[in-house]
Design a protein around this motif. Sequence first.
Motif, PDB file in Angstrom:
ATOM      1  N   LEU A  21      34.282  39.107  29.681  1.00 32.26           N
ATOM      2  CA  LEU A  21      35.260  39.294  30.747  1.00 32.26           C
ATOM      3  C   LEU A  21      34.968  38.346  31.910  1.00 32.26           C
ATOM      4  O   LEU A  21      33.818  38.151  32.292  1.00 32.26           O
ATOM      5  N   THR A  22      36.027  37.766  32.468  1.00 31.70           N
ATOM      6  CA  THR A  22      35.931  36.976  33.695  1.00 31.70           C
ATOM      7  C   THR A  22      36.750  37.661  34.781  1.00 31.70           C
ATOM      8  O   THR A  22      37.912  38.024  34.549  1.00 31.70           O
ATOM      9  N   ILE A  23      36.147  37.854  35.932  1.00 35.71           N
ATOM     10  CA  ILE A  23      36.882  38.389  37.081  1.00 35.71           C
ATOM     11  C   ILE A  23      36.891  37.307  38.150  1.00 35.71           C
ATOM     12  O   ILE A  23      35.840  36.824  38.576  1.00 35.71           O
ATOM     13  N   SER A  24      38.091  36.912  38.549  1.00 31.81           N
ATOM     14  CA  SER A  24      38.231  35.835  39.530  1.00 31.81           C
ATOM     15  C   SER A  24      39.230  36.240  40.600  1.00 31.81           C
ATOM     16  O   SER A  24      40.024  37.166  40.421  1.00 31.81           O
ATOM     17  N   ASP A  25      39.195  35.537  41.709  1.00 31.53           N
ATOM     18  CA  ASP A  25      40.111  35.813  42.815  1.00 31.53           C
ATOM     19  C   ASP A  25      41.339  34.919  42.711  1.00 31.53           C
ATOM     20  O   ASP A  25      41.325  33.869  42.066  1.00 31.53           O
ATOM     21  N   ALA A  26      42.398  35.344  43.377  1.00 29.34           N
ATOM     22  CA  ALA A  26      43.644  34.586  43.406  1.00 29.34           C
ATOM     23  C   ALA A  26      44.494  35.126  44.549  1.00 29.34           C
ATOM     24  O   ALA A  26      44.301  36.264  44.991  1.00 29.34           O
ATOM     25  N   PRO A  27      45.451  34.314  45.041  1.00 29.99           N
ATOM     26  CA  PRO A  27      46.366  34.835  46.061  1.00 29.99           C
ATOM     27  C   PRO A  27      47.103  36.059  45.530  1.00 29.99           C
ATOM     28  O   PRO A  27      47.320  36.207  44.322  1.00 29.99           O
ATOM     29  N   TRP A  28      47.498  36.955  46.445  1.00 35.31           N
ATOM     30  CA  TRP A  28      48.243  38.152  46.079  1.00 35.31           C
ATOM     31  C   TRP A  28      49.467  37.778  45.251  1.00 35.31           C
ATOM     32  O   TRP A  28      50.114  36.785  45.562  1.00 35.31           O
ATOM     33  N   PRO A  29      49.750  38.512  44.169  1.00 33.03           N
ATOM     34  CA  PRO A  29      49.177  39.802  43.759  1.00 33.03           C
ATOM     35  C   PRO A  29      47.928  39.705  42.889  1.00 33.03           C
ATOM     36  O   PRO A  29      47.592  40.661  42.203  1.00 33.03           O
ATOM     37  N   GLY A  30      47.238  38.567  42.918  1.00 32.10           N
ATOM     38  CA  GLY A  30      45.955  38.468  42.241  1.00 32.10           C
ATOM     39  C   GLY A  30      44.889  39.268  42.968  1.00 32.10           C
ATOM     40  O   GLY A  30      45.143  39.898  44.003  1.00 32.10           O
ATOM     41  N   PHE A  31      43.681  39.232  42.455  1.00 33.26           N
ATOM     42  CA  PHE A  31      42.585  40.038  43.004  1.00 33.26           C
ATOM     43  C   PHE A  31      42.024  39.373  44.257  1.00 33.26           C
ATOM     44  O   PHE A  31      41.744  38.176  44.271  1.00 33.26           O
ATOM     45  N   THR A  32      41.838  40.159  45.297  1.00 31.67           N
ATOM     46  CA  THR A  32      41.400  39.610  46.583  1.00 31.67           C
ATOM     47  C   THR A  32      39.974  39.061  46.527  1.00 31.67           C
ATOM     48  O   THR A  32      39.074  39.706  45.982  1.00 31.67           O
ATOM     49  N   PRO A  33      39.736  37.888  47.109  1.00 31.81           N
ATOM     50  CA  PRO A  33      38.372  37.329  47.125  1.00 31.81           C
ATOM     51  C   PRO A  33      37.393  38.187  47.924  1.00 31.81           C
ATOM     52  O   PRO A  33      36.185  38.141  47.682  1.00 31.81           O
ATOM     53  N   ASP A  34      37.896  38.995  48.846  1.00 31.54           N
ATOM     54  CA  ASP A  34      37.014  39.810  49.687  1.00 31.54           C
ATOM     55  C   ASP A  34      36.280  40.895  48.902  1.00 31.54           C
ATOM     56  O   ASP A  34      35.313  41.473  49.415  1.00 31.54           O
ATOM     57  N   LEU A  35      36.734  41.187  47.684  1.00 23.96           N
ATOM     58  CA  LEU A  35      36.067  42.238  46.906  1.00 23.96           C
ATOM     59  C   LEU A  35      35.208  41.699  45.770  1.00 23.96           C
ATOM     60  O   LEU A  35      34.559  42.485  45.063  1.00 23.96           O
ATOM     61  N   LEU A  36      35.153  40.390  45.587  1.00 25.96           N
ATOM     62  CA  LEU A  36      34.342  39.852  44.489  1.00 25.96           C
ATOM     63  C   LEU A  36      32.858  40.139  44.695  1.00 25.96           C
ATOM     64  O   LEU A  36      32.120  40.359  43.733  1.00 25.96           O
TER      65      LEU A  36
END
Length: 435
Positions: A307-322
Amino acid sequence: MGIFKIEGGHQLKGKIQPQGAKNEALQILCAVLLTPEKVTIHNIPDIVDVNKLMDLLRNLGVIIEHIEQGTYTFQAENIDLKYLESEAFKEDGRGLRGSIMIVGPLLARFGKGYIPKPGGDKIGRRRLDTHFEGFIKLGAKFRYNREDYFYGVESKKLKGAYMLLDEASVTGTANIVMAAVLAEGKSTIYNAACEPYLQQLCNMLNRMGAKISGIGSNMLIIDGVDNLKGTSHTMLPDMIEIGSWIGLAAMTKSELTITNVSWDDLGQIPVVFRKLGITVERKGDDIYIPAHTDGYEIQNYIDGSILTISDAPWPGFTPDLLSIILVVATQARGSVLIHQKMFESRLFFVDKLIDMGAKIILCDPHRAVVIGHDFKSQLKATTMTSPDIRAGVSLLIAALSAKGTSTIHNIEQIDRGYENIDTRLQAIGAKINRS
């Protein structure tokens, strides 16, 4: 500088309510500069960054009245534009990243906006080009004093324009929107940020008399108006804090209920935590996290790959929670690749987790592989320093799950984004003390 002493290894239990959203507050508070009328704002978090911005507004001449906890009125009737060129302003503005968002409202209403190069977290380059390119598109003249690191934009009257933003910057979009609402004619902002906090700003501006359509999409159309009136606004709960408490519950095997979370505005957050094997239950508008006594297992992709978890602009996953995701993964069953795309210095705190016994391979400034312990090897207490808001809370969560007593220095970084975090965690059983 203050420190936290944290005795780890204790299960927590109870309910915790998230504070008002920090990132929304920084936008909304700047928007009060757009009208001479009174604006009432509810659910304002009592945190360092927000309080610094409120002090900056007071120095500009905004009359601020405290009504009750979290509720204030703001009236920007008599603004002291001379303050913008003072040495005091240069000092005040440098201490806060969010101060950049006073430029759009000041430019729109008064024809000039200045700001020193703002500070904030040391998480990598955070350029301001998007903001100023937008202002220039609206007809402003830009100047930059390299000796003082001082930016300025001026215009007798802004005119609506079409613009394609080079990045979907949240603060950039907010700043340009606040300038465009008082511009002459129609503005179209394509590749606009569309996260809930930006939607909140646009909806508030519309209640003040602005004409913004396309809210929630990446294309905003704004028909300029001559003036805006006062309004009342209630801020959303802080989604970053909500994610932090989900991670805290999982790491400490605690049963927690996070109340009044505004579920429909959480986007990918519950989904990503579930990919780590964490049970996230919806109960009305609350999140219920049961005690994960048997741990939690990271999902693989359907073809069996990691699994890869990455950030992206909304509605992607927020970088603040990585940072939170990375810490939670240290005690999962399985492995995950964390890919921090947006900031090149945000993963450097992992050396502290490695010192605590975590299995992490830092591949480069943007990527880290985490090999979970499955709670078979508890993290060990240590002494560390908080480098920024989100890493600081991640280290705090690690300390609360660790064996022994940890010390975290530079907790002012944590206080910038989390309201009374020690007393709120003590209320659900955390052994944490401030000194």
